[in-house]
Design a protein around this motif. Structure first.
Motif, PDB file in Angstrom:
ATOM      1  N   ASP A  97       0.835  -1.210   0.000  1.00 43.38           N
ATOM      2  CA  ASP A  97       0.000   0.000   0.000  1.00 43.38           C
ATOM      3  C   ASP A  97       0.869   1.260   0.000  1.00 43.38           C
ATOM      4  O   ASP A  97       0.573   2.231  -0.706  1.00 43.38           O
ATOM      5  N   VAL A  98       1.942   1.224   0.810  1.00 46.48           N
ATOM      6  CA  VAL A  98       2.845   2.385   0.860  1.00 46.48           C
ATOM      7  C   VAL A  98       3.450   2.619  -0.531  1.00 46.48           C
ATOM      8  O   VAL A  98       3.488   3.747  -1.037  1.00 46.48           O
ATOM      9  N   LEU A  99       3.883   1.539  -1.155  1.00 48.56           N
ATOM     10  CA  LEU A  99       4.531   1.646  -2.465  1.00 48.56           C
ATOM     11  C   LEU A  99       3.555   2.189  -3.520  1.00 48.56           C
ATOM     12  O   LEU A  99       3.898   3.086  -4.299  1.00 48.56           O
ATOM     13  N   GLU A 100       2.365   1.647  -3.491  1.00 49.00           N
ATOM     14  CA  GLU A 100       1.334   2.068  -4.444  1.00 49.00           C
ATOM     15  C   GLU A 100       1.046   3.572  -4.300  1.00 49.00           C
ATOM     16  O   GLU A 100       1.011   4.306  -5.289  1.00 49.00           O
ATOM     17  N   SER A 101       0.887   4.026  -3.063  1.00 47.96           N
ATOM     18  CA  SER A 101       0.561   5.445  -2.902  1.00 47.96           C
ATOM     19  C   SER A 101       1.781   6.314  -3.189  1.00 47.96           C
ATOM     20  O   SER A 101       1.649   7.438  -3.678  1.00 47.96           O
ATOM     21  N   LEU A 102       2.981   5.788  -2.958  1.00 49.31           N
ATOM     22  CA  LEU A 102       4.190   6.557  -3.300  1.00 49.31           C
ATOM     23  C   LEU A 102       4.297   6.751  -4.813  1.00 49.31           C
ATOM     24  O   LEU A 102       4.562   7.858  -5.298  1.00 49.31           O
TER      25      LEU A 102
ATOM     26  N   LEU B  60       1.923   6.706  -6.962  1.00 56.33           N
ATOM     27  CA  LEU B  60       0.880   7.649  -7.370  1.00 56.33           C
ATOM     28  C   LEU B  60       1.305   9.093  -7.080  1.00 56.33           C
ATOM     29  O   LEU B  60       1.177   9.975  -7.932  1.00 56.33           O
ATOM     30  N   GLU B  61       1.842   9.322  -5.872  1.00 56.10           N
ATOM     31  CA  GLU B  61       2.296  10.666  -5.490  1.00 56.10           C
ATOM     32  C   GLU B  61       3.350  11.187  -6.458  1.00 56.10           C
ATOM     33  O   GLU B  61       3.323  12.346  -6.860  1.00 56.10           O
TER      34      GLU B  61
ATOM     35  N   SER C 134      -4.172   4.684 -12.352  1.00 59.36           N
ATOM     36  CA  SER C 134      -5.289   4.597 -11.411  1.00 59.36           C
ATOM     37  C   SER C 134      -5.017   3.501 -10.375  1.00 59.36           C
ATOM     38  O   SER C 134      -4.387   2.482 -10.666  1.00 59.36           O
ATOM     39  N   LEU C 135      -5.520   3.760  -9.174  1.00 59.91           N
ATOM     40  CA  LEU C 135      -5.345   2.837  -8.047  1.00 59.91           C
ATOM     41  C   LEU C 135      -6.627   2.047  -7.843  1.00 59.91           C
ATOM     42  O   LEU C 135      -7.689   2.543  -8.171  1.00 59.91           O
ATOM     43  N   PRO C 136      -6.636   0.898  -7.234  1.00 58.22           N
ATOM     44  CA  PRO C 136      -5.446   0.164  -6.812  1.00 58.22           C
ATOM     45  C   PRO C 136      -4.770  -0.532  -7.988  1.00 58.22           C
ATOM     46  O   PRO C 136      -5.413  -0.833  -8.994  1.00 58.22           O
ATOM     47  N   PHE C 137      -3.471  -0.775  -7.846  1.00 58.79           N
ATOM     48  CA  PHE C 137      -2.783  -1.574  -8.861  1.00 58.79           C
ATOM     49  C   PHE C 137      -3.293  -3.008  -8.746  1.00 58.79           C
ATOM     50  O   PHE C 137      -3.549  -3.489  -7.636  1.00 58.79           O
ATOM     51  N   GLU C 138      -3.411  -3.637  -9.889  1.00 57.77           N
ATOM     52  CA  GLU C 138      -3.862  -5.027  -9.904  1.00 57.77           C
ATOM     53  C   GLU C 138      -2.889  -5.898  -9.078  1.00 57.77           C
ATOM     54  O   GLU C 138      -1.679  -5.665  -9.113  1.00 57.77           O
ATOM     55  N   ARG C 139      -3.431  -6.873  -8.364  1.00 52.56           N
ATOM     56  CA  ARG C 139      -2.584  -7.767  -7.576  1.00 52.56           C
ATOM     57  C   ARG C 139      -2.835  -9.198  -8.033  1.00 52.56           C
ATOM     58  O   ARG C 139      -3.933  -9.712  -7.844  1.00 52.56           O
TER      59      ARG C 139
END
Ligand code: AMO
Length: 428
Positions: free
Chosen positions: A240-245, A247-248, A272-277
C-alpha cells in the motif's frame, strides 16, 4: 572579471522595458544580419534574445556557440516571433570560449547517439531534453522524500563499504580494504532491517552495486535504490505504501514539471489505483495459455514476463512467490510455508521493486541462512540484533532509474543516470 547577474532569464519579461539587466549564460545560437548580431542566450532557467549593435559587436569576433557570456543591457520590445522582449546589449563579456568542433550538438539538431552523449555528458546537459530529464529526476526525489516523511519514515544512510554480503548471492564487487577483503553494498537490506528496532520506519535513497554482466536497458552496475523498512507492517501494508508513493510521484511531477514534460516530449499519465494484484500461481496459469509449462518454483524469465506484461499493462503486483525463489530474510506464509509473504511491483514486463515481510525470529533466520547454503557466522553482527527485541517488519526496494523510465517513456535506464556504470562503461 565580474560575473554576477541581476536576473535569471526566467525572471525577465516584457513589462520590464527600459530596465537595465545583467544576464549570463551560454550562446545557443547567433546570426549576423547587416550591422546587427542576434544572439540567443540560455541559462538554466530559460532563453533570451540579445541584440548586439555594430559598436558592441567587435567583442564578438571569433565567438563560438556554447561559449559563456555575460550581457549587460536593456530590455526592449521585439519583433521576433519567438520572444516577448529582447535585450539590447551595451556590454558583452566573454567568460569562457567553447572550443569547436564540439563532440555532440547539444541543441539536438543533429541527433547524437547515446554513447557519444554519455561521453560528453556535461555538454549533453545543455540539451534541453536531457537537462529536463534530470530536473524531473530531482522532482521525483523531492516527492519521494516528502511522501515518505509524511508517512513518518526517517531517512537514513547506511554503509556502502561492507564486510559481508547483504543479500547472499555472488554479484558482489570486492575490493581491498586495509589488507582485508571488503565489498560494495548490493542493498541496505540488513541495516535497514536492524534500524526498525528503534526508528521503526526508515527509508534510504542511495547508490548500490551489482556485479552482474547484464547488457540490457534495465541493468546498471551502480543503480539508485529507494528502500523502506517498517516495523509492525506486513507485506500488504508496504505494498500500500509503495502504491501510494508511485501515485504521489506521478501526481507531483505531472503538476510541477510541465516545462520538463514539454521539453522531453512526454505527458505524464496518472495511473489509477489500486494496482492489480495477481499471484505467482496465477502467472503460471496465464503462461500455460501461452504454451509455457512452468513448474511451481521455476523463476520467471524475461521472456515470460514479456508475455505477462502484454496482458497486464502498466503497474501491477505479482505476489506470493515460492519461498525457494526468495532471499533468506523473507517470511513464509502461515497457511502454506512453500509460499512467501513477498511481492514484486511490475510495469508491464519490467520489475520495478521487490519486497516482503521479513523473518524477525533469530532462530528461524539462522536456520534459513543454513538452508540457503549461507554461513551464519558471517552474519553474526546482523543476527545479534535479532536477540535485542526485533519487531516484526516488512519493506521493499525500488529501482529509481526503472521508475523514471516508466514516467518518461524511455526504455534505457542510461538516459536517466548522469554517468552510468555498466560492464562496458566505467568512464567518464
Ligand atoms: P532486488 O534485488 O529485487 O531486491 O532489487 C530491488 C529493485 O532494485 C532495482 N535493481 C536494479 N536496477 C538497475 N540495475 C540493477 N542491476 C538492479 N538491480 C536491482 C530493481 C529491483 O526491483 N533487498 C531487496 C529489496 C527488499 O526486499 O527490500 C532487493 O535488493 O528495480
Amino acid at each position: 572579471m565580474q560575473f554576477n547577474r541581476t536576473h535569471d532569464i526566467e525572471d525577465l519579461n516584457s513589462n520590464m522595458k527600459g530596465q537595465e539587466v545583467i544576464l549570463g549564460g551560454w550562446i545557443e545560437d547567433f546570426r549576423k544580419l547587416g550591422k546587427m548580431t542576434f544572439l540567443t542566450v540560455r541559462d538554466v532557467t530559460g532563453i533570451a534574445q540579445v541584440i548586439v549593435k555594430e559598436d558592441a559587436s567587435k567583442e564578438l569576433e571569433g565567438l563560438t556557440r556554447q561559449s559563456v557570456i555575460r550581457v549587460k543591457g536593456t530590455i526592449q520590445e521585439t519583433k521576433a516571433r519567438d520572444f516577448d522582449y529582447e535585450v539590447k546589449a551595451e556590454k558583452i563579456d566573454i567568460l569562457a570560449k567553447a572550443v569547436h568542433p564540439l563532440p555532440i550538438d547539444p541543441i539536438g539538431r543533429l541527433e547524437s547517439n547515446i554513447d557519444n552523449r554519455l561521453n560528453a555528458r556535461a555538454l549533453d546537459m545543455r540539451n534541453q531534453k536531457t537537462a529536463s530529464i534530470f530536473k524531473l529526476r530531482h522532482h521525483v526525489l523531492a516527492s519521494i522524500r516528502k511522501t515518505l516523511s509524511e508517512k513518518k519514515f526517517i531517512e537514513i544512510n547506511t554503509p556502502k563499504l561492507i564486510g559481508s554480503a547483504s543479500e547472499g548471492g555472488a554479484n558482489l564487487f570486492s575490493l581491498e580494504y586495509f589488507g582485508k577483503e571488503a565489498y560494495l553494498a548490493q542493498s541496505p537490506q540488513l541495516y535497514k532491517e536492524q534500524m526498525t528496532i528503534g526508528l521503526e520506519r526508515v527509508f534510504e535513497i542511495a547508490s548500490f552495486y551489482r556485479a552482474e554482466k547484464s547488457h540490457t536497458g534495465r541493468h546498471l552496475s551502480e543503480f539508485t535504490s529507494v528502500d523502506i523498512e517498517a516495523a509492525f507492517m506486513d507485506y500488504t501494508d508496504v505494498m500500500d505504501v509503495l502504491e501510494s508513493l508511485v501515485l504521489e510521484v506521478y501526481q507531483y511531477t505531472s503538476k510541477n514539471c510541465k516545462k520538463e514534460q514539454q521539453a522531453i516530449g512526454t505527458e505524464i499519465k496518472i495511473p489509477s489505483l489500486p494496482f492489480e494484484r495477481i499471484t505467482y500461481a496465477q502467472v503460471l496459469e496465464e503462461l500455460k495459455e501461452h504454451g509455457e509449462k512452468l513448474e511451481f518454483g521455476d523463476d520467471l524469465l524475461d521472456s515470460h514476463l514479456r508475455m505477462v506484461g502484454k496482458k497486464h499493462r502498466g503497474f501491477y503486483f505479482i505476489m506470493d512467490w515460492p519461498m525457494k525463489l526468495k532471499p533468506f530474510y523473507i517470511h513464509e506464509k502461515d497457511d502454506d510455508p512453500k509460499l512467501s509473504r513477498s511481492f514484486d511491483l511490475q510495469y508491464g514486463y519490467l520489475e520495478l521493486s521487490s519486497g516482503g515481510t521479513r523473518l524477525h525470529d533469530a532462530k528461524k533466520l539462522k536456520s534459513r541462512l543454513k538452508e540457503q547454503g549461507l554461513d551464519p557466522s558471517k552474519f553474526t553482527h546482523h543476527l545479534q540484533a535479532f536477540d535485542w527485541g526485533m519487531p516484526p517488519h516488512a519493506g521493499w526496494g525500488l529501482g529509481l532509474e526503472r521508475l523514471m523510465t516508466t514516467l518518461i517513456g524511455v526504455d534505457n535506464v542510461r538516459e536517466v543516470v548522469l554517468y552510468p556504470r555498466d560492464p562496458d562503461r566505467l568512464t567518464p
